[in-house]
Design a protein around this motif. Structure first.
Motif, PDB file in Angstrom:
ATOM      1  N   VAL A 110      -3.629  29.770  33.631  1.00 16.79           N
ATOM      2  CA  VAL A 110      -3.717  28.392  34.122  1.00 16.79           C
ATOM      3  C   VAL A 110      -3.777  27.422  32.955  1.00 16.79           C
ATOM      4  N   ASP A 111      -4.576  27.735  31.961  1.00 15.33           N
ATOM      5  CA  ASP A 111      -4.730  26.839  30.820  1.00 15.33           C
ATOM      6  C   ASP A 111      -3.411  26.676  30.062  1.00 15.33           C
ATOM      7  N   ARG A 112      -2.706  27.783  29.846  1.00 15.28           N
ATOM      8  CA  ARG A 112      -1.433  27.701  29.137  1.00 15.28           C
ATOM      9  C   ARG A 112      -0.385  26.943  29.945  1.00 15.28           C
ATOM     10  N   THR A 113      -0.369  27.152  31.264  1.00 16.64           N
ATOM     11  CA  THR A 113       0.609  26.479  32.107  1.00 16.64           C
ATOM     12  C   THR A 113       0.365  24.972  32.142  1.00 16.64           C
ATOM     13  N   ALA A 123      -7.653  19.181  33.316  1.00 20.79           N
ATOM     14  CA  ALA A 123      -6.956  19.473  34.570  1.00 20.79           C
ATOM     15  C   ALA A 123      -6.867  20.977  34.803  1.00 20.79           C
ATOM     16  N   ALA A 124      -6.714  21.744  33.733  1.00 23.16           N
ATOM     17  CA  ALA A 124      -6.669  23.199  33.865  1.00 23.16           C
ATOM     18  C   ALA A 124      -7.993  23.731  34.410  1.00 23.16           C
ATOM     19  N   VAL A 125      -9.101  23.217  33.891  1.00 26.54           N
ATOM     20  CA  VAL A 125     -10.413  23.661  34.356  1.00 26.54           C
ATOM     21  C   VAL A 125     -10.615  23.270  35.822  1.00 26.54           C
ATOM     22  N   THR A 126     -10.254  22.049  36.183  1.00 31.74           N
ATOM     23  CA  THR A 126     -10.384  21.592  37.570  1.00 31.74           C
ATOM     24  C   THR A 126      -9.592  22.481  38.513  1.00 31.74           C
ATOM     25  N   LEU A 127      -8.344  22.756  38.163  1.00 36.29           N
ATOM     26  CA  LEU A 127      -7.486  23.574  39.016  1.00 36.29           C
ATOM     27  C   LEU A 127      -8.027  24.989  39.133  1.00 36.29           C
ATOM     28  N   PHE A 128      -8.460  25.567  38.020  1.00 35.08           N
ATOM     29  CA  PHE A 128      -8.928  26.944  38.068  1.00 35.08           C
ATOM     30  C   PHE A 128     -10.192  27.076  38.911  1.00 35.08           C
ATOM     31  N   ARG A 129     -11.111  26.167  38.734  1.00 30.42           N
ATOM     32  CA  ARG A 129     -12.382  26.276  39.447  1.00 30.42           C
ATOM     33  C   ARG A 129     -12.237  26.047  40.946  1.00 30.42           C
ATOM     34  N   ALA A 130     -11.255  25.253  41.337  1.00 28.67           N
ATOM     35  CA  ALA A 130     -11.081  24.941  42.757  1.00 28.67           C
ATOM     36  C   ALA A 130      -9.963  25.737  43.419  1.00 28.67           C
ATOM     37  N   GLY A 131      -9.119  26.401  42.619  1.00 27.75           N
ATOM     38  CA  GLY A 131      -7.894  26.988  43.149  1.00 27.75           C
ATOM     39  C   GLY A 131      -8.090  27.988  44.262  1.00 27.75           C
ATOM     40  N   SER A 132      -8.892  29.014  44.034  1.00 28.62           N
ATOM     41  CA  SER A 132      -9.076  30.053  45.048  1.00 28.62           C
ATOM     42  C   SER A 132      -9.761  29.496  46.288  1.00 28.62           C
ATOM     43  N   ARG A 133     -10.772  28.663  46.090  1.00 31.90           N
ATOM     44  CA  ARG A 133     -11.501  28.077  47.217  1.00 31.90           C
ATOM     45  C   ARG A 133     -10.607  27.161  48.041  1.00 31.90           C
ATOM     46  N   THR A 134      -9.717  26.429  47.384  1.00 37.40           N
ATOM     47  CA  THR A 134      -8.881  25.460  48.071  1.00 37.40           C
ATOM     48  C   THR A 134      -7.689  26.106  48.767  1.00 37.40           C
ATOM     49  N   PHE A 135      -7.013  27.007  48.091  1.00 39.98           N
ATOM     50  CA  PHE A 135      -5.753  27.562  48.600  1.00 39.98           C
ATOM     51  C   PHE A 135      -5.893  28.948  49.204  1.00 39.98           C
ATOM     52  N   TRP A 140      -3.675  31.310  46.020  1.00 43.40           N
ATOM     53  CA  TRP A 140      -4.026  31.213  44.603  1.00 43.40           C
ATOM     54  C   TRP A 140      -3.355  32.324  43.803  1.00 43.40           C
ATOM     55  N   ARG A 141      -3.288  33.518  44.381  1.00 39.72           N
ATOM     56  CA  ARG A 141      -2.602  34.621  43.706  1.00 39.72           C
ATOM     57  C   ARG A 141      -1.128  34.295  43.507  1.00 39.72           C
ATOM     58  N   ALA A 142      -0.514  33.652  44.501  1.00 39.60           N
ATOM     59  CA  ALA A 142       0.895  33.273  44.373  1.00 39.60           C
ATOM     60  C   ALA A 142       1.090  32.278  43.237  1.00 39.60           C
ATOM     61  N   PHE A 143       0.153  31.332  43.113  1.00 39.17           N
ATOM     62  CA  PHE A 143       0.260  30.363  42.016  1.00 39.17           C
ATOM     63  C   PHE A 143       0.153  31.063  40.667  1.00 39.17           C
ATOM     64  N   LEU A 144      -0.845  31.931  40.512  1.00 37.80           N
ATOM     65  CA  LEU A 144      -1.043  32.615  39.238  1.00 37.80           C
ATOM     66  C   LEU A 144       0.176  33.461  38.867  1.00 37.80           C
ATOM     67  N   GLU A 145       0.723  34.176  39.837  1.00 39.12           N
ATOM     68  CA  GLU A 145       1.852  35.058  39.541  1.00 39.12           C
ATOM     69  C   GLU A 145       3.105  34.276  39.181  1.00 39.12           C
ATOM     70  N   THR A 146       3.375  33.177  39.887  1.00 39.43           N
ATOM     71  CA  THR A 146       4.576  32.404  39.556  1.00 39.43           C
ATOM     72  C   THR A 146       4.401  31.642  38.249  1.00 39.43           C
ATOM     73  N   TRP A 314     -13.298  31.282  29.120  1.00 35.30           N
ATOM     74  CA  TRP A 314     -13.590  31.459  30.536  1.00 35.30           C
ATOM     75  C   TRP A 314     -13.243  30.177  31.286  1.00 35.30           C
ATOM     76  N   GLY A 315     -13.090  30.308  32.595  1.00 35.58           N
ATOM     77  CA  GLY A 315     -12.745  29.136  33.374  1.00 35.58           C
ATOM     78  C   GLY A 315     -13.884  28.571  34.188  1.00 35.58           C
ATOM     79  N   ASP A 316     -14.983  29.301  34.363  1.00 36.35           N
ATOM     80  CA  ASP A 316     -16.056  28.775  35.203  1.00 36.35           C
ATOM     81  C   ASP A 316     -17.399  29.347  34.779  1.00 36.35           C
ATOM     82  N   ALA A 317     -18.427  29.014  35.545  1.00 39.38           N
ATOM     83  CA  ALA A 317     -19.800  29.313  35.159  1.00 39.38           C
ATOM     84  C   ALA A 317     -20.182  30.775  35.333  1.00 39.38           C
TER      85      ALA A 317
END
Length: 331
Positions: A110-113, A123-135, A140-146, A314-317
């Motif tokens: 996520v950070d590299r993308t 923005a990378a931290v925001t997306l990573f921390r909320a990604g699985s919970r939101t989508f 979220w797996r589809a986003f990471l893989e693509t 790391w991306g979260d707490a």
């Protein structure tokens, strides 16, 4: 960190340098979302050769496996827990003489993308921390893989269309959320992604964006040269470590103000110091992975904590059990 003068050699006018042996665990190249591990670990050990050899002999004597080459998984078996405790304990053979840099692979993607397309670490931290919970896990797996396919050198099909198709579906499904707002911004970056992929037509890049090994080596050098003494790294042989890439590592360290006196490749089984680094990297990767996935062992996590680089990525707490203070890192 400091080492005995016998650890290094004279570096001319610059004085003695410290020699640090290194190895990694969890490397899947650029395949960070479909590999066998979710954590990458790079360990450095500053021990005299004789002390490292004595530690390896002690491990063999305590475990008594017929295996010709010992690996971290020998130490991680429950029946050998006492040996693992001995190795990492405050009065053990490597305490104060070893460090390990850890990286959560999914956050690195996520950070590299986001870094490539938006140049916005927050923005990378925001997306990573909320990604699985939101989508949801599937989205979220589809986003990471693509995202992984978009950035890696080798790919199948059209990674640009696959990535932006996934971005569009996810942001429409959960509009006005924090994560979707980041995806809204990413949706407007297709031209930058196309340009990135077009660069590969001239040949693969010297430094793949997604391979964590090279920046981890630079970070390891920085960890050990903090007292002003130059450091020379002795590293297990890796196909990734070509002469051109070693030159890049040395130049990147120089630009960062890191006193890297050189990088020498060895065969791990012929250097006991590298074997010890291999043990630590594999042990740290497994303990960190268990912690991040909610199955951590508090006693083992506590033993590992003094060895962990506070700038681990790391991306979260969830990193709080491993680090003195939870951080979101970025190379």
């Amino acid at each position: 960190m400091t080492g005995n003068l016998e650890d290094g050699e004279r570096g001319g006018a610059a004085g003695p340098f410290l020699e640090v042996a290194c190895d990694e665990s969890g490397s899947d190249g650029e395949n960070l979302t479909g590999g066998n591990t979710d954590v990458f670990a790079h360990a450095g050990v500053s021990l005299p050769v004789a002390a490292a050899a004595a530690a390896v002999r002690e491990i063999r004597d305590r475990i008594r496996s017929p295996a010709e080459e010992y690996k971290a998984n020998h130490l991680l078996r429950e029946k050998h827990r006492a040996v693992l405790g001995w190795l990492l304990a405050p009065d053990g053979p490597v305490h104060g003489r070893a460090r390990v840099h850890l990286m959560e692979k999914s956050f690195f993607v996520v950070d590299r993308t986001v870094g490539l397309l938006l140049d916005d670490p927050a923005a990378a931290v925001t997306l990573f921390r909320a990604g699985s919970r939101t989508f949801g896990e599937e989205g979220w797996r589809a986003f990471l893989e693509t995202a992984n396919r978009l950035l890696r050198v080798r790919h199948d099909g059209d990674p640009v269309d696959a990535f932006y198709g996934t971005v569009d579906v996810l942001r429409r499904n959960r509009p006005r959320t924090d994560a979707a707002q980041v995806l809204d911004r990413l949706a407007g970056t297709r031209a930058r992604a196309v340009s990135y992929r077009a660069e590969f037509l001239a040949g693969p890049p010297l430094i793949p964006v997604l391979d964590p090994l090279l920046p981890a080596i630079v970070r390891t050098a920085a960890l050990w040269s903090g007292d002003g003494r130059p450091v020379r790294l002795v590293h297990d042989r890796q196909n990734m470590l070509t002469p051109d890439r070693i030159a890049w590592i040395e130049e990147a360290a120089r630009r960062a103000g890191v006193g890297l006196a050189g990088l020498r490749l060895v065969v791990a089984r012929e250097d006991a110091r590298v074997q010890v680094a291999d043990f630590l990297a594999g042990i740290a990767r497994k303990i960190a992975s268990d912690e991040l996935n909610g199955r951590g062992d508090p006693a083992l996590t506590a033993l590992l904590r003094p060895y962990v680089d506070p700038a681990s990525v790391w991306g979260d707490a969830r990193s709080g059990a491993l680090l003195a203070a939870p951080v979101a890192g970025r190379w």
